[in-house]
Design a protein around this motif. Sequence first.
Motif, short mmCIF file in Angstrom:
data_model
loop_
_atom_site.label_atom_id
_atom_site.label_comp_id
_atom_site.label_asym_id
_atom_site.label_seq_id
_atom_site.Cartn_x
_atom_site.Cartn_y
_atom_site.Cartn_z
N PHE A 1 0.85 -1.19 0.00
CA PHE A 1 0.00 0.00 0.00
C PHE A 1 0.89 1.24 0.00
O PHE A 1 1.88 1.30 0.71
N GLY A 2 0.51 2.25 -0.75
CA GLY A 2 1.24 3.51 -0.73
C GLY A 2 2.61 3.41 -1.34
O GLY A 2 2.89 2.51 -2.14
N GLN A 3 3.48 4.32 -0.93
CA GLN A 3 4.81 4.37 -1.49
C GLN A 3 5.83 4.52 -0.37
O GLN A 3 5.50 4.93 0.74
N VAL A 4 7.07 4.20 -0.67
CA VAL A 4 8.18 4.37 0.24
C VAL A 4 9.08 5.44 -0.37
O VAL A 4 9.66 5.22 -1.44
N GLN A 5 9.16 6.60 0.27
CA GLN A 5 10.00 7.69 -0.22
C GLN A 5 9.73 7.98 -1.70
O GLN A 5 10.64 8.04 -2.52
N ASP A 6 8.45 8.13 -2.05
CA ASP A 6 8.03 8.43 -3.43
C ASP A 6 8.40 7.34 -4.43
O ASP A 6 8.52 7.61 -5.62
N ARG A 7 8.61 6.13 -3.95
CA ARG A 7 8.90 5.00 -4.83
C ARG A 7 7.90 3.89 -4.53
O ARG A 7 7.39 3.78 -3.42
N ALA A 8 7.64 3.06 -5.51
CA ALA A 8 6.75 1.92 -5.31
C ALA A 8 7.51 0.82 -4.56
O ALA A 8 8.74 0.80 -4.55
N CYS A 9 6.78 -0.07 -3.94
CA CYS A 9 7.41 -1.18 -3.22
C CYS A 9 6.68 -2.46 -3.58
O CYS A 9 5.44 -2.53 -3.53
N MET A 10 7.43 -3.48 -3.94
CA MET A 10 6.89 -4.77 -4.36
C MET A 10 7.35 -5.86 -3.39
O MET A 10 8.48 -5.83 -2.90
N ILE A 11 6.46 -6.82 -3.16
CA ILE A 11 6.79 -7.99 -2.33
C ILE A 11 7.06 -9.15 -3.27
O ILE A 11 6.23 -9.48 -4.11
N PHE A 12 8.23 -9.78 -3.12
CA PHE A 12 8.62 -10.90 -3.96
C PHE A 12 8.75 -12.17 -3.12
O PHE A 12 9.34 -12.16 -2.05
N ARG A 13 8.24 -13.26 -3.66
CA ARG A 13 8.47 -14.59 -3.09
C ARG A 13 9.16 -15.42 -4.17
O ARG A 13 8.62 -15.61 -5.26
N VAL A 14 10.38 -15.83 -3.85
CA VAL A 14 11.17 -16.69 -4.74
C VAL A 14 11.78 -17.79 -3.88
O VAL A 14 11.82 -17.68 -2.64
N ALA A 15 12.27 -18.83 -4.49
CA ALA A 15 12.85 -19.96 -3.75
C ALA A 15 14.10 -19.55 -2.98
O ALA A 15 14.32 -19.97 -1.86
N ASP A 16 14.94 -18.72 -3.59
CA ASP A 16 16.21 -18.32 -2.96
C ASP A 16 16.20 -16.81 -2.70
O ASP A 16 16.65 -16.02 -3.54
N LEU A 17 15.68 -16.42 -1.54
CA LEU A 17 15.58 -15.00 -1.21
C LEU A 17 16.94 -14.34 -1.04
O LEU A 17 17.12 -13.18 -1.39
N ASP A 18 17.93 -15.09 -0.53
CA ASP A 18 19.27 -14.53 -0.37
C ASP A 18 19.89 -14.19 -1.72
O ASP A 18 20.54 -13.16 -1.88
N LYS A 19 19.70 -15.07 -2.70
CA LYS A 19 20.23 -14.82 -4.05
C LYS A 19 19.57 -13.57 -4.64
O LYS A 19 20.24 -12.73 -5.23
#
Length: 145
Positions: free
Chosen positions: A104-122
Amino acid sequence: MTIQQISVFLENRAGQLAEITAILADHQINMRALHIAETSDYGVLRMIVDRPQRAASLLLEHGFVLSMTPVLAVVVPDEPGALGKILTLLAGENIDIEYVYSVFGQVQDRACMIFRVADLDKLASLLKDNGMPPALHGELGIENE
């Protein structure tokens, strides 16, 4: 670096989402992101909240079935093609996206996306190496419980 996402399994019946949001509101828990996926038999509510452990405990107390999953929040310039650049990086490294949704909303005038992938560290390392470090808990208004 990762944040905790709550996934709640919902019956396909009216009022379940209202019940969940009322429980969270009654305990002053604020939602930061929300995504609902559905099948003909059930739905899955994925959400990011400011106090994930407390929210999960409350929902469990009220009989909801849920899981906690680590995900990565990525701040993206709010301009055409910005998300495409990230997706191209992931494709180039053969990182398969399980799902993605926005905050929801923005972070410092930027969009923010949530990602789910198998290797989050990579994924985190790849983004950091390309000048796009993952968002921190504080940037999203999430307590680091």
